[in-house]
Design a protein around this motif. Structure first.
Motif, PDB file in Angstrom:
ATOM      1  N   PRO A  52       0.813  -1.223   0.000  1.00  0.00           N
ATOM      2  CA  PRO A  52       0.000   0.000   0.000  1.00  0.00           C
ATOM      3  C   PRO A  52       0.845   1.271   0.000  1.00  0.00           C
ATOM      4  N   PHE A  53       1.974   1.224   0.697  1.00  0.00           N
ATOM      5  CA  PHE A  53       2.843   2.405   0.785  1.00  0.00           C
ATOM      6  C   PHE A  53       3.352   2.819  -0.591  1.00  0.00           C
ATOM      7  N   PHE A  54       3.968   1.884  -1.310  1.00  0.00           N
ATOM      8  CA  PHE A  54       4.552   2.225  -2.606  1.00  0.00           C
ATOM      9  C   PHE A  54       3.484   2.408  -3.689  1.00  0.00           C
ATOM     10  N   THR A  55       2.353   1.714  -3.547  1.00  0.00           N
ATOM     11  CA  THR A  55       1.264   1.937  -4.497  1.00  0.00           C
ATOM     12  C   THR A  55       0.774   3.367  -4.427  1.00  0.00           C
ATOM     13  N   LEU A  56       0.569   3.857  -3.210  1.00  0.00           N
ATOM     14  CA  LEU A  56       0.104   5.233  -3.053  1.00  0.00           C
ATOM     15  C   LEU A  56       1.158   6.235  -3.509  1.00  0.00           C
ATOM     16  N   CYS A  57       2.429   5.962  -3.226  1.00  0.00           N
ATOM     17  CA  CYS A  57       3.498   6.876  -3.656  1.00  0.00           C
ATOM     18  C   CYS A  57       3.551   6.990  -5.177  1.00  0.00           C
ATOM     19  N   VAL A  58       3.443   5.850  -5.869  1.00  0.00           N
ATOM     20  CA  VAL A  58       3.490   5.859  -7.337  1.00  0.00           C
ATOM     21  C   VAL A  58       2.268   6.570  -7.911  1.00  0.00           C
ATOM     22  N   LEU A  59       1.086   6.245  -7.398  1.00  0.00           N
ATOM     23  CA  LEU A  59      -0.139   6.867  -7.912  1.00  0.00           C
ATOM     24  C   LEU A  59      -0.155   8.372  -7.634  1.00  0.00           C
ATOM     25  N   SER A  60       0.322   8.777  -6.467  1.00  0.00           N
ATOM     26  CA  SER A  60       0.376  10.212  -6.145  1.00  0.00           C
ATOM     27  C   SER A  60       1.301  10.952  -7.097  1.00  0.00           C
ATOM     28  N   SER A  61       2.434  10.342  -7.432  1.00  0.00           N
ATOM     29  CA  SER A  61       3.348  10.968  -8.390  1.00  0.00           C
ATOM     30  C   SER A  61       2.696  11.103  -9.761  1.00  0.00           C
ATOM     31  N   MET A  62       1.917  10.112 -10.158  1.00  0.00           N
ATOM     32  CA  MET A  62       1.199  10.183 -11.431  1.00  0.00           C
ATOM     33  C   MET A  62       0.165  11.306 -11.401  1.00  0.00           C
ATOM     34  N   VAL A  63      -0.545  11.431 -10.278  1.00  0.00           N
ATOM     35  CA  VAL A  63      -1.545  12.498 -10.147  1.00  0.00           C
ATOM     36  C   VAL A  63      -0.895  13.865 -10.265  1.00  0.00           C
ATOM     37  N   PHE A  64       0.170  14.084  -9.516  1.00  0.00           N
ATOM     38  CA  PHE A  64       0.825  15.392  -9.542  1.00  0.00           C
ATOM     39  C   PHE A  64       1.507  15.650 -10.884  1.00  0.00           C
ATOM     40  N   GLY A 112       8.150  17.449  -8.360  1.00  0.00           N
ATOM     41  CA  GLY A 112       9.312  16.939  -7.627  1.00  0.00           C
ATOM     42  C   GLY A 112       8.989  16.618  -6.174  1.00  0.00           C
ATOM     43  N   ALA A 113       8.226  17.502  -5.540  1.00  0.00           N
ATOM     44  CA  ALA A 113       7.881  17.273  -4.136  1.00  0.00           C
ATOM     45  C   ALA A 113       6.977  16.063  -3.965  1.00  0.00           C
ATOM     46  N   SER A 114       6.149  15.778  -4.971  1.00  0.00           N
ATOM     47  CA  SER A 114       5.204  14.666  -4.854  1.00  0.00           C
ATOM     48  C   SER A 114       5.910  13.322  -4.737  1.00  0.00           C
ATOM     49  N   ILE A 115       7.121  13.224  -5.285  1.00  0.00           N
ATOM     50  CA  ILE A 115       7.857  11.959  -5.254  1.00  0.00           C
ATOM     51  C   ILE A 115       8.168  11.547  -3.812  1.00  0.00           C
ATOM     52  N   PHE A 116       8.436  12.529  -2.967  1.00  0.00           N
ATOM     53  CA  PHE A 116       8.802  12.242  -1.585  1.00  0.00           C
ATOM     54  C   PHE A 116       7.703  12.605  -0.589  1.00  0.00           C
ATOM     55  N   ALA A 117       6.834  13.539  -0.941  1.00  0.00           N
ATOM     56  CA  ALA A 117       5.869  14.074   0.023  1.00  0.00           C
ATOM     57  C   ALA A 117       4.916  13.010   0.555  1.00  0.00           C
ATOM     58  N   THR A 118       4.442  12.122  -0.321  1.00  0.00           N
ATOM     59  CA  THR A 118       3.461  11.128   0.121  1.00  0.00           C
ATOM     60  C   THR A 118       4.050  10.195   1.161  1.00  0.00           C
ATOM     61  N   GLY A 119       5.243   9.673   0.881  1.00  0.00           N
ATOM     62  CA  GLY A 119       5.887   8.776   1.838  1.00  0.00           C
ATOM     63  C   GLY A 119       6.180   9.461   3.157  1.00  0.00           C
ATOM     64  N   ILE A 120       6.649  10.701   3.093  1.00  0.00           N
ATOM     65  CA  ILE A 120       6.942  11.455   4.320  1.00  0.00           C
ATOM     66  C   ILE A 120       5.661  11.710   5.101  1.00  0.00           C
ATOM     67  N   PHE A 121       4.570  11.981   4.380  1.00  0.00           N
ATOM     68  CA  PHE A 121       3.300  12.252   5.051  1.00  0.00           C
ATOM     69  C   PHE A 121       2.780  11.009   5.777  1.00  0.00           C
ATOM     70  N   ILE A 122       2.869   9.838   5.140  1.00  0.00           N
ATOM     71  CA  ILE A 122       2.443   8.599   5.795  1.00  0.00           C
ATOM     72  C   ILE A 122       3.289   8.352   7.045  1.00  0.00           C
ATOM     73  N   LEU A 123       4.580   8.576   6.933  1.00  0.00           N
ATOM     74  CA  LEU A 123       5.480   8.409   8.078  1.00  0.00           C
ATOM     75  C   LEU A 123       5.109   9.378   9.197  1.00  0.00           C
ATOM     76  N   PHE A 124       4.803  10.630   8.837  1.00  0.00           N
ATOM     77  CA  PHE A 124       4.441  11.640   9.837  1.00  0.00           C
ATOM     78  C   PHE A 124       3.152  11.257  10.564  1.00  0.00           C
ATOM     79  N   VAL A 125       2.140  10.839   9.809  1.00  0.00           N
ATOM     80  CA  VAL A 125       0.862  10.449  10.420  1.00  0.00           C
ATOM     81  C   VAL A 125       1.071   9.249  11.349  1.00  0.00           C
ATOM     82  N   THR A 126       1.913   8.310  10.917  1.00  0.00           N
ATOM     83  CA  THR A 126       2.205   7.145  11.760  1.00  0.00           C
ATOM     84  C   THR A 126       2.840   7.567  13.072  1.00  0.00           C
ATOM     85  N   LEU A 127       3.830   8.429  13.002  1.00  0.00           N
ATOM     86  CA  LEU A 127       4.519   8.871  14.220  1.00  0.00           C
ATOM     87  C   LEU A 127       3.558   9.576  15.175  1.00  0.00           C
TER      88      LEU A 127
END
Length: 254
Positions: A52-64, A112-127
């Protein structure tokens, strides 16, 4: 040869449990939608997160990426800048230079930010919620379990990303609002001259995000049912979110 009936009865549950097949990654992603409590309990027993993590990261990059291509950035930035009183006071040539510079770098930064933002956001919400549930609810969960729960709770955003890709592919260039391309929030229905605090509130009231938070609450409750009741889990999740929304609204008023 005699057999101890009590020993046979005691061995049956464990053997049955051992033979139960583990849910596949796709089944887990489907399960959090159709049977969240049972699925999250399985994720808590054997945490996974990569699919789910990498699926969302890839799809988010496609959206942006599609947003960067389909948006009329000059028109959008001029409309956004016009809401700033300082921008209105600038000479016209200075306004033009400012918008021209924004048009050059905003699409690049957005993608460019979308490539990393989604993963960082999931990590932030988890923390945030891992800390909150361990501190306030005594969940005693490790980070891997919390990360697995939250990553799967983000499945609604995978659904919204797929819908967004379809919408963006259909829409012609220049007919895309990068803030409300899916019209899934209250903010998408506000007028252009709405107050900034109202825009901040409207953007926060987003269907797929509210659904995601509900799954976060169900996930932590299912992972530690003796310590976290569903009502308490929902109170923790939406309570923290409400504080965040109030901070956004208050910031927008200044």
């Amino acid at each position: 040869m005699s057999t101890n009936p009590a020993a046979v009865l005691e061995s049956q549950p464990s053997s049955q449990h051992a033979t139960q097949p583990e849910m596949s990654a796709l089944s887990r992603m489907t399960g959090v939608v159709v049977s969240p409590t049972r699925t999250f309990a399985g994720i808590a027993r054997r945490p996974t997160w990569m699919v789910p993590f990498f699926t969302l990261c890839v799809l988010s990059s496609m959206v942006f990426g599609l947003i960067a291509q389909k948006t009329d950035w000059r028109s959008y930035l001029e409309r956004k800048d016009s809401k700033d009183a300082r921008f209105d006071q600038m000479p016209q040539d200075q306004k033009d230079r400012m918008v021209e510079n924004q048009v050059k770098f905003v699409p690049v930064v957005t993608f460019g930010a979308s490539i990393f933002a989604t993963g960082i956001f999931i990590l932030f919400v988890t923390l945030v919620y891992w800390g909150a549930f361990n501190l306030f609810n005594g969940a005693a969960l490790n980070f891997k379990t919390a990360f697995g729960l939250v990553s799967h709770a983000f499945v609604p955003l995978i659904i919204s990303s797929l819908l967004a890709i379809i919408v963006l592919l259909v829409k012609p260039r220049g007919d895309v609002d990068p803030e409300h391309f899916l019209a899934s929030s209250v903010g998408a229905f506000l007028p252009d001259d709405a107050a900034k605090w109202l825009e901040a509130l409207g953007q926060s009231l987003e269907v797929f995000w509210i659904w995601t938070l509900a799954l976060v609450a169900l996930g932590f409750s299912a992972a530690s049912p003796k310590k976290i009741k569903p009502a308490g889990a929902f109170l923790t999740v939406y309570g923290i979110w409400a504080v965040w929304v109030l901070c956004k609204v208050a910031w927008a008023m200044f």
